[in-house]
Design a protein around this motif. Structure first.
Motif, PDB file in Angstrom:
ATOM      1  N   ILE A  61      10.931  -6.430 -13.344  1.00  0.00           N
ATOM      2  CA  ILE A  61      10.104  -6.579 -14.537  1.00  0.00           C
ATOM      3  C   ILE A  61      10.985  -7.133 -15.642  1.00  0.00           C
ATOM      4  O   ILE A  61      11.907  -6.456 -16.120  1.00  0.00           O
ATOM      5  N   ASP A  62      10.736  -8.378 -16.036  1.00  0.00           N
ATOM      6  CA  ASP A  62      11.577  -9.020 -17.049  1.00  0.00           C
ATOM      7  C   ASP A  62      10.898  -8.976 -18.413  1.00  0.00           C
ATOM      8  O   ASP A  62       9.760  -8.511 -18.558  1.00  0.00           O
ATOM      9  N   GLN A  63      11.594  -9.496 -19.423  1.00  0.00           N
ATOM     10  CA  GLN A  63      11.077  -9.447 -20.786  1.00  0.00           C
ATOM     11  C   GLN A  63       9.813 -10.277 -20.934  1.00  0.00           C
ATOM     12  O   GLN A  63       8.903  -9.918 -21.691  1.00  0.00           O
ATOM     13  N   ALA A  64       9.734 -11.385 -20.203  1.00  0.00           N
ATOM     14  CA  ALA A  64       8.544 -12.230 -20.280  1.00  0.00           C
ATOM     15  C   ALA A  64       7.302 -11.468 -19.823  1.00  0.00           C
ATOM     16  O   ALA A  64       6.224 -11.584 -20.424  1.00  0.00           O
ATOM     17  N   LEU A  65       7.453 -10.674 -18.759  1.00  0.00           N
ATOM     18  CA  LEU A  65       6.315  -9.895 -18.263  1.00  0.00           C
ATOM     19  C   LEU A  65       5.959  -8.775 -19.240  1.00  0.00           C
ATOM     20  O   LEU A  65       4.773  -8.500 -19.462  1.00  0.00           O
ATOM     21  N   LEU A  66       6.972  -8.158 -19.838  1.00  0.00           N
ATOM     22  CA  LEU A  66       6.706  -7.125 -20.842  1.00  0.00           C
ATOM     23  C   LEU A  66       5.988  -7.712 -22.050  1.00  0.00           C
ATOM     24  O   LEU A  66       5.067  -7.097 -22.601  1.00  0.00           O
TER      25      LEU A  66
END
Length: 491
Positions: A61-66
């Motif tokens: 889970i990366d920052q873009a998904l968050l």
């Protein structure tokens, strides 16, 4: 092993005993075993979650998904997401796609009833699941795998496991789930009908060789254990719950679920996803929906990195029944420390928060990001000593457990009966998208048409209102008692 370096705290916090060294081995993470890698020095290392992502074939889970999650839901990601405690997923993007379009999905998680009381590690996936339910406003099914706990134990009886099931259901309710959109079920009680049909569908497509390869079964494994994967997997199909989604399987087989779970449960659903991709509804092009997953890290046992809390080992865990004094004594006596051996060395070099159990527990339970960062900097610089860090952790855990116990005291047998009753559920989904969820409209299993309001029957509404009145009365009594106690204290 590092010791508690606060001189005053040493009087109350004996030095933890060193963990017995073991033979070198690779880390093991599966549904039945969790242990970090053991180095040549015999010391257990922390679980390498990056390695698990590679081995299991999941996505981080990366920052873009968050950022997308926050944009789609309008809510700040849970602290577990912000801190990488919930760190991996399968098809979370597809779930967000469906939410944006107002298309149906549901949440599914579970609990293996194995003790009279859950510990703080057990509450992690349930607390996160509650956040998901509140955020997405979708139905939730919670599976009580009482059959699994009987099959995988040489000592437990069916009657013993059934007793645990009722108590653990109360523990789960105490987390705070909305009963109008939550269904908890026992495998022993719910097996049959549409659910059993899906169990059989799934089991027909799993070979013995596959079960051996995935779970490590051998010729001595009882056949119940081999079969259990199909039971756990079948709960991820919406068509197993016609009382929630209706009996029109041409629609319900395409409704996916999102499963919040610890990473060790992933093998069950890798297998289910594989079968789902191969199954078609009545020779049509409609495939069974693959379950999506979102994985969490383990909460280390008090003994430190590479270990997992155990319901059968009291010294390994903080239990939700523990008193404030028990919590204090366990943290002081058993919590593995990242501090240095002496105060002087600690002041000079600082502590290691990556292995310090007290700090790791704060990562899970302290909500304030800024406060957590201040603690990290102070401890790693040597400004804060181990005893001081443990004191902060003790206070946070005492507050967390006390709040749970207060809610738990209000859960009675009627609340358990209601939430485990086979009944329609009520939910709304994305407020910014049209509802296209096939919700059950009445007790005989008929489904409302797409775009219907999914209203409950008068009888179901009456039961729900009765439950709300009971909870309101209990809350009022608790409030009056609190005010009385406060008045007595001030007198």
């Amino acid at each position: 092993m590092a010791t508690n370096v606060n001189a005053e705290a040493l009087k109350e916090a004996p030095i933890p005993e060193a963990i017995e060294k073991q033979a070198a081995s690779k880390q093991t993470v599966d549904p039945y075993n969790v242990q970090g890698e053991v180095g040549e020095d015999g010391v257990v290392k922390a679980i390498d979650y990056n390695k698990l992502v590679e081995e299991f074939g999941t996505k981080k889970i990366d920052q873009a998904l968050l950022d997308r999650l926050e944009r789609v839901t309008g809510k700040k990601p849970h602290r577990f997401l912000r801190r990488g405690i919930v760190f991996s997923h399968r098809d979370l993007e597809l779930i967000l796609d469906r939410y944006e379009k107002g298309e149906p999905f549901f949440l599914y998680t579970g609990r293996g009833p194995s003790s009279d009381s859950v510990h703080v590690g057990h509450t992690i996936p349930f607390e996160f699941t509650k956040w998901l339910q509140d955020t997405f406003d979708v139905p939730l099914v919670i599976m009580m795998t009482d059959d699994e706990k009987y099959l995988f134990s040489d000592k437990r009886t069916i009657e013993e496991v059934e007793g645990y099931c009722s108590n653990n259901a109360k523990d789960i309710i105490a987390v705070g789930f909305d009963p109008s959109k939550t269904f908890i079920f026992s495998d022993f009680q719910f097996m049959g009908g549409a659910f059993y049909k899906n169990v059989v569908r799934l089991s027909k497509h799993i070979t013995l060789n596959q079960a051996r390869a995935i779970f490590g079964f051998n010729d001595s494994t009882n056949i119940g254990r081999i079969h259990f994967g199909s039971i756990q997997g079948a709960s991820s199909w919406a068509s197993s719950f016609p009382h929630i989604f209706g009996e029109d399987e041409s629609k319900t087989v395409a409704i996916p679920c999102l499963i919040p779970c610890a990473i060790d449960q992933d093998p069950y659903f890798r297998m289910t996803r594989d079968v789902s991709a191969r199954l078609k509804y009545k020779n049509t092009n409609t495939s069974y929906a693959k379950p999506a997953l979102i994985h969490s890290r383990f909460l280390d046992a008090l003994q430190g990195p590479g270990t997992k809390m155990s319901a059968s080992i009291d010294e390994s865990a903080i239990f939700m029944r523990d008193t404030p004094n028990q919590i204090k004594n366990k943290i002081n006596k058993y919590a593995y420390s990242g501090g240095k051996v002496t105060v002087e060395e600690h002041r000079e070099k600082g502590g290691d928060t990556s292995v310090d159990v007290a700090f790791q527990y704060l990562r899970f339970f302290l909500e304030d990001d800024e406060e957590l960062e201040k603690i990290r900097v102070a401890y790693e610089s040597g400004e804060m000593l181990t005893g001081e860090l443990k004191a902060i952790c003790i206070k946070e855990l005492q507050t967390y457990v006390a709040a749970f116990q207060e809610r738990r005291a209000k859960v009675d047998d009627e609340a358990v009966r209601f939430i485990m009753e086979t009944r329609p559920l009520k939910w709304n989904g994305n407020p910014r998208a049209p509802i296209v969820v096939p919700q059950v409209q009445n007790g005989d299993g008929d489904a409302a048409a797409e775009g219907g309001d999914g209203k409950l029957t008068k009888n179901q509404l009456k039961k729900l209102e009765k439950q709300k009145q009971i909870e309101a009365k209990k809350a009022q009594k608790a409030k009056e008692k609190g005010e009385k106690d406060k008045g007595d204290a001030q007198a």
